[in-house]
Design an enzyme around this catalytic site. Structure first.
Site, PDB file in Angstrom:
ATOM      1  N   ASP A   1       0.876  -1.096  -0.067  1.00 18.59           N
ATOM      2  CA  ASP A   1      -0.026   0.027  -0.118  1.00 18.59           C
ATOM      3  C   ASP A   1       0.848   1.280   0.009  1.00 18.59           C
ATOM      4  O   ASP A   1       0.407   2.318   0.618  1.00 18.59           O
ATOM      5  CB  ASP A   1      -1.047  -0.113   1.210  1.00 18.59           C
TER       6      ASP A   1
ATOM      7  N   LYS B  48       2.062   2.392  -5.211  1.00 17.48           N
ATOM      8  CA  LYS B  48       2.697   1.819  -6.568  1.00 17.48           C
ATOM      9  C   LYS B  48       1.988   2.065  -7.736  1.00 17.48           C
ATOM     10  O   LYS B  48       2.198   2.423  -8.731  1.00 17.48           O
ATOM     11  CB  LYS B  48       2.879   0.277  -6.166  1.00 17.48           C
TER      12      LYS B  48
ATOM     13  N   GLY C 162      -4.154  -4.629  -4.194  1.00 19.47           N
ATOM     14  CA  GLY C 162      -5.312  -3.778  -4.546  1.00 19.47           C
ATOM     15  C   GLY C 162      -4.740  -2.517  -4.898  1.00 19.47           C
ATOM     16  O   GLY C 162      -4.346  -1.680  -4.022  1.00 19.47           O
ATOM     17  N   HIS C 163      -4.504  -2.311  -6.282  1.00 19.02           N
ATOM     18  CA  HIS C 163      -3.494  -1.152  -6.646  1.00 19.02           C
ATOM     19  C   HIS C 163      -4.687   0.017  -7.042  1.00 19.02           C
ATOM     20  O   HIS C 163      -5.657  -0.116  -8.140  1.00 19.02           O
ATOM     21  CB  HIS C 163      -2.756  -1.360  -7.732  1.00 19.02           C
TER      22      HIS C 163
ATOM     23  N   GLN D  63       2.134  -6.249  -3.117  1.00 20.43           N
ATOM     24  CA  GLN D  63       2.427  -6.228  -1.621  1.00 20.43           C
ATOM     25  C   GLN D  63       3.854  -5.407  -1.424  1.00 20.43           C
ATOM     26  O   GLN D  63       4.071  -4.288  -2.073  1.00 20.43           O
ATOM     27  CB  GLN D  63       2.658  -7.644  -1.084  1.00 20.43           C
TER      28      GLN D  63
HETATM   29  P1  IMP Z   1      -2.321 -12.902   2.077  1.00 21.26           P
HETATM   30  O1  IMP Z   1      -1.245 -12.490   1.219  1.00 21.26           O
HETATM   31  O2  IMP Z   1      -3.727 -12.543   1.620  1.00 21.26           O
HETATM   32  O3  IMP Z   1      -2.029 -14.472   2.425  1.00 21.26           O
HETATM   33  O4  IMP Z   1      -2.081 -12.034   3.489  1.00 21.26           O
HETATM   34  C1  IMP Z   1      -0.718 -12.179   4.214  1.00 21.26           C
HETATM   35  C2  IMP Z   1      -0.567 -10.557   4.679  1.00 21.26           C
HETATM   36  O5  IMP Z   1      -0.182  -9.686   3.726  1.00 21.26           O
HETATM   37  C3  IMP Z   1      -1.570 -10.030   5.564  1.00 21.26           C
HETATM   38  O6  IMP Z   1      -1.111  -9.325   6.573  1.00 21.26           O
HETATM   39  C4  IMP Z   1      -2.661  -9.332   4.418  1.00 21.26           C
HETATM   40  O7  IMP Z   1      -3.088  -7.991   5.053  1.00 21.26           O
HETATM   41  C5  IMP Z   1      -0.927  -8.687   3.822  1.00 21.26           C
HETATM   42  N1  IMP Z   1      -1.087  -8.358   2.216  1.00 21.26           N
HETATM   43  C6  IMP Z   1      -1.246  -9.004   1.129  1.00 21.26           C
HETATM   44  N2  IMP Z   1      -1.304  -8.365   0.100  1.00 21.26           N
HETATM   45  C7  IMP Z   1      -1.466  -7.154   0.445  1.00 21.26           C
HETATM   46  C8  IMP Z   1      -1.352  -5.617  -0.355  1.00 21.26           C
HETATM   47  O8  IMP Z   1      -1.392  -5.853  -1.369  1.00 21.26           O
HETATM   48  N3  IMP Z   1      -1.152  -4.667   0.651  1.00 21.26           N
HETATM   49  C9  IMP Z   1      -1.013  -4.889   1.860  1.00 21.26           C
HETATM   50  N4  IMP Z   1      -0.698  -5.784   2.521  1.00 21.26           N
HETATM   51  C10 IMP Z   1      -0.941  -7.045   2.035  1.00 21.26           C
END
Ligand code: IMP
Length: 445
Positions: A13, A16, A40-41, A236
């Site tokens: 977040d 990007k 989520g961009h 991420q």
């Molecule tokens: P997962 O990728 O859904 O398994 O989540 C694992 C961790 O990464 C959790 O803390 C999510 O909130 C975090 N996370 C996954 N994708 C994103 C992203 O695009 N932005 C911010 N945090 C993310």
């Protein structure tokens, strides 16, 4: 011709999507190398103030001349991807013949999402705070050699392989959390047939409308024969990397720039520049240690001013002060050439701003400038930087305290801040340095 890489340097977040939106006009192809619908961009592609949120598709798709490439390292939820295509259409963004997927990218099954949900429930207080998009389970199947790459959907054996994996997932789901599993079985045994049907229909539509390719050859042809320029967009962030992030509170893929070659199937000599994106403060969604997380009322001040609510899940993001130790670690891990600093406007209106410059061990009192492996055992040491009431004192002239904040970041990380993002719109952008002046990664450009 060359590949530039853009990665997030915090817990995701960082903004990007906006930076890619600004940069992508200089590229022919924008590629994703990892992650899936957990990302989520958010971008503002037109004059309306309606955001467009993309999960799989790289943000560069909003430029009509770019091709979007979804690389082998990605994981794909066909239902969500089809919905994204529909939303592009709604916004008048043509996508036909502009989206390519490597046949090796793995499919997220409805039962991967079920397993994600039940395993988080079973973990209770030790839950990761996952996005519940099936990311952990699909990577388990991928590394366990049980997964379904999207290319398999073309073959006759696809339905059998799907059914085998689905049934295995259902047995696993029952073992992970028998009570929660029993509740899912109240209306129908197994998986909801309507959801399963929707999943197959989405795959059918995607195979009809999107080119599935042998990624490394496709990329090689475009780089070397067509002399195309590629921007690789990370999802991420560095501190969510499965190995060097804050494990186990991480995602399941490798998020670092050093993973780009392995996950796309390109040679490291193709990489020219690595750009890092950092927010001027720090946010985190989900669980896990976050040393510079601030207390109320600063926490709410940052969240409300920065609109810090997850674009995938809508969850309020945890907010904190800039951590220069973590940022230096991220710059080192990714071999970053230069930084884009986003949301600096959010910090306007404070007398001073804390910056974490070192860590202290909670019990031994030892101080360190390294980002600790066991982060929960350490506390940040802060210095105060003077604040500012407004970003600019005259057009294109930054407030001296903003300049000091930037200078402190450059000193701590050893790399230049290339531009500032000063608001969500594409135009809210202040370049500070020429990108072309950066030294190239491999020395061949
Ligand atoms: P997962 O990728 O859904 O398994 O989540 C694992 C961790 O990464 C959790 O803390 C999510 O909130 C975090 N996370 C996954 N994708 C994103 C992203 O695009 N932005 C911010 N945090 C993310």
């Amino acid at each position: 011709m060359y590949v530039d890489v853009l990665v997030g340097l915090q817990w995701g977040d960082e903004g990007k999507g906006k930076v890619v939106h600004v940069l992508a006009q200089e590229y022919d192809i924008v590629a994703r190398f990892q992650g899936g619908p957990n990302a989520g961009h958010t971008i503002f592609p037109d004059a309306s103030d309606q955001p467009l949120i993309l999960h799989h598709i790289p943000s560069g798709i909003v430029h009509p001349h770019t091709i979007a490439f979804l690389g082998a390292g990605m994981v794909i939820d066909p239902i969500i991807l089809r919905e994204e295509l529909r939303r592009l259409e709604e916004r008048g963004i043509p996508w036909q013949n502009r989206i390519i997927i490597d046949a090796r990218a793995h499919l997220i099954l409805p039962t991967h999402r079920l397993l994600d949900r039940l395993s988080e429930q079973a973990k209770g207080a030790r839950r990761i705070g996952s996005t519940l998009r099936g990311i952990g389970p699909v990577h388990m199947d991928k590394t366990g050699r049980n997964g379904l790459p999207i290319g398999i959907a073309h073959t006759r054996d696809f339905h059998n392989q799907y059914a085998y994996l689905r049934d295995k997932h259902l047995r696993l789901a029952k073992a992970i959390h028998p009570e929660a599993f029993a509740q899912t079985q109240a209306n129908h045994p197994g998986i909801d047939p309507a959801e399963e049907q929707q999943w197959f229909a989405a795959i059918h539509d995607l195979l009809d409308s999107i080119q599935i390719v042998n990624g490394p050859y496709w990329l090689d042809t475009h780089l070397n024969r067509h002399q195309h320029r590629i921007l690789v967009e990370g999802a991420q962030g560095t501190l969510l990397d499965n190995l060097f992030g804050t494990y186990p509170y991480v995602t399941s893929s490798r998020t670092l720039a050093t993973a780009v070659c392995a996950e796309l199937g390109i040679h490291f000599r193709m990489i020219r520049h690595v750009y890092g994106v950092a927010k001027a403060y720090v946010t985190r969604v989900g669980e896990g240690p976050f040393p510079t997380e601030c207390a109320l009322p600063d926490q709410e001040w940052l969240r409300e001013k920065g609109g810090e609510y997850g674009s995938t899940t809508g969850r309020p993001r945890r907010c904190g002060w800039l951590d220069l130790v973590a940022l230096r670690y991220a710059v080192m891990l990714n071999a970053v050439h230069g930084l884009f600093l986003t949301k600096i406007d959010v910090l306007s209106g404070r007398e001073s701003l804390p910056l974490a410059i070192a860590y202290q061990h909670k019990t031994s009192g030892k101080q360190s400038r390294e980002f600790p492996v066991h982060l929960q055992e350490w506390l940040p040491i802060y210095e105060e930087c003077p604040g500012w009431d407004r970003l600019f004192v005259a057009p294109q002239t930054l407030h001296p305290s903003v300049r000091q904040y930037i200078q402190r970041i450059e000193e701590a990380t050893g790399v230049p801040v290339l531009a500032l993002s000063t608001g969500p719109e594409k135009e809210a952008w202040m370049p500070l340095r020429e990108l072309a002046s950066l030294p190239a990664q491999s020395g061949i450009f």
